[in-house]
Scaffold this motif. Structure first.
Motif, mmCIF file in Angstrom:
data_model
loop_
_atom_site.group_PDB
_atom_site.id
_atom_site.type_symbol
_atom_site.label_atom_id
_atom_site.label_comp_id
_atom_site.label_asym_id
_atom_site.label_seq_id
_atom_site.Cartn_x
_atom_site.Cartn_y
_atom_site.Cartn_z
ATOM 1 N N MET A 1 0.854 -1.175 0.000
ATOM 2 C CA MET A 1 0.000 0.000 0.000
ATOM 3 C C MET A 1 0.902 1.241 0.000
ATOM 4 O O MET A 1 1.751 1.392 0.867
ATOM 5 N N PRO A 2 0.740 2.122 -0.975
ATOM 6 C CA PRO A 2 1.587 3.317 -1.035
ATOM 7 C C PRO A 2 1.256 4.297 0.090
ATOM 8 O O PRO A 2 0.159 4.287 0.651
ATOM 9 N N ALA A 3 2.235 5.125 0.415
ATOM 10 C CA ALA A 3 2.032 6.147 1.447
ATOM 11 C C ALA A 3 0.980 7.140 0.968
ATOM 12 O O ALA A 3 0.891 7.441 -0.222
ATOM 13 N N PRO A 4 0.157 7.631 1.885
ATOM 14 C CA PRO A 4 -0.871 8.590 1.469
ATOM 15 C C PRO A 4 -0.257 9.907 1.014
ATOM 16 O O PRO A 4 0.764 10.346 1.531
ATOM 17 N N ASP A 5 -0.880 10.490 0.024
ATOM 18 C CA ASP A 5 -0.453 11.795 -0.476
ATOM 19 C C ASP A 5 -1.332 12.844 0.192
ATOM 20 O O ASP A 5 -2.436 13.122 -0.264
ATOM 21 N N PHE A 6 -0.854 13.387 1.307
ATOM 22 C CA PHE A 6 -1.651 14.319 2.094
ATOM 23 C C PHE A 6 -1.998 15.575 1.303
ATOM 24 O O PHE A 6 -3.078 16.121 1.451
ATOM 25 N N ALA A 7 -1.083 16.033 0.450
ATOM 26 C CA ALA A 7 -1.355 17.246 -0.332
ATOM 27 C C ALA A 7 -2.545 17.029 -1.261
ATOM 28 O O ALA A 7 -3.388 17.919 -1.425
ATOM 29 N N THR A 8 -2.638 15.850 -1.860
ATOM 30 C CA THR A 8 -3.769 15.539 -2.736
ATOM 31 C C THR A 8 -5.061 15.490 -1.938
ATOM 32 O O THR A 8 -6.091 16.023 -2.368
ATOM 33 N N GLU A 9 -5.013 14.844 -0.783
ATOM 34 C CA GLU A 9 -6.203 14.764 0.075
ATOM 35 C C GLU A 9 -6.687 16.162 0.459
ATOM 36 O O GLU A 9 -7.873 16.461 0.392
ATOM 37 N N ILE A 10 -5.754 17.021 0.860
ATOM 38 C CA ILE A 10 -6.101 18.382 1.265
ATOM 39 C C ILE A 10 -6.708 19.150 0.094
ATOM 40 O O ILE A 10 -7.732 19.820 0.241
ATOM 41 N N ALA A 11 -6.091 19.035 -1.074
ATOM 42 C CA ALA A 11 -6.590 19.754 -2.252
ATOM 43 C C ALA A 11 -8.003 19.312 -2.613
ATOM 44 O O ALA A 11 -8.868 20.147 -2.916
ATOM 45 N N GLU A 12 -8.258 18.012 -2.569
ATOM 46 C CA GLU A 12 -9.593 17.515 -2.904
ATOM 47 C C GLU A 12 -10.629 17.941 -1.869
ATOM 48 O O GLU A 12 -11.753 18.293 -2.209
ATOM 49 N N LEU A 13 -10.253 17.912 -0.602
ATOM 50 C CA LEU A 13 -11.177 18.359 0.441
ATOM 51 C C LEU A 13 -11.485 19.843 0.306
ATOM 52 O O LEU A 13 -12.641 20.265 0.444
ATOM 53 N N GLU A 14 -10.467 20.653 0.023
ATOM 54 C CA GLU A 14 -10.688 22.091 -0.158
ATOM 55 C C GLU A 14 -11.570 22.352 -1.374
ATOM 56 O O GLU A 14 -12.440 23.222 -1.341
ATOM 57 N N ARG A 15 -11.347 21.587 -2.443
ATOM 58 C CA ARG A 15 -12.171 21.746 -3.642
ATOM 59 C C ARG A 15 -13.624 21.394 -3.330
ATOM 60 O O ARG A 15 -14.546 22.114 -3.701
ATOM 61 N N GLY A 16 -13.830 20.296 -2.615
ATOM 62 C CA GLY A 16 -15.188 19.897 -2.246
ATOM 63 C C GLY A 16 -15.847 20.903 -1.327
ATOM 64 O O GLY A 16 -17.025 21.237 -1.476
ATOM 65 N N LEU A 17 -15.085 21.419 -0.378
ATOM 66 C CA LEU A 17 -15.610 22.414 0.557
ATOM 67 C C LEU A 17 -15.995 23.691 -0.178
ATOM 68 O O LEU A 17 -17.055 24.272 0.058
ATOM 69 N N GLY A 18 -15.153 24.106 -1.101
ATOM 70 C CA GLY A 18 -15.414 25.335 -1.856
ATOM 71 C C GLY A 18 -16.602 25.231 -2.783
ATOM 72 O O GLY A 18 -17.279 26.221 -3.056
ATOM 73 N N SER A 19 -16.861 24.014 -3.267
ATOM 74 C CA SER A 19 -17.976 23.850 -4.204
ATOM 75 C C SER A 19 -19.269 23.417 -3.521
ATOM 76 O O SER A 19 -20.295 23.294 -4.171
#
Length: 70
Positions: free
Chosen positions: A1-19
């Motif tokens: 299992m690859p290490a989580p990409d926290f930056a991607t998670e944050i970006a997607e959450l911010e995008r979802g929150l903004g929309s």
């Protein structure tokens, strides 16, 4: 299992929150949040993980040698 990409998670959450979207998809997985409070809690979690994550530096495999003809 690859290490989580926290930056991607944050970006997607911010995008979802903004929309205003409660369902966020990242790296092929989707999560449905109950509301803004849950999304902001998830953002806080991932931002904390970023500050705690150790920085990985590649190990050097270089060998140095010197030749002295004297």
């Amino acid at each position: 299992m690859p290490a989580p990409d926290f930056a991607t998670e944050i970006a997607e959450l911010e995008r979802g929150l903004g929309s205003g979207v409660a369902r966020v998809e990242s790296e092929g997985e989707s999560v449905t949040y109950r509301g803004v409070r849950d999304i902001t809690k998830a953002l806080a979690y991932f931002r904390q993980r970023v500050t705690e994550a150790p920085v990985a530096y590649p190990r050097s495999s270089t060998t140095l040698a010197a030749f002295d003809p004297d």
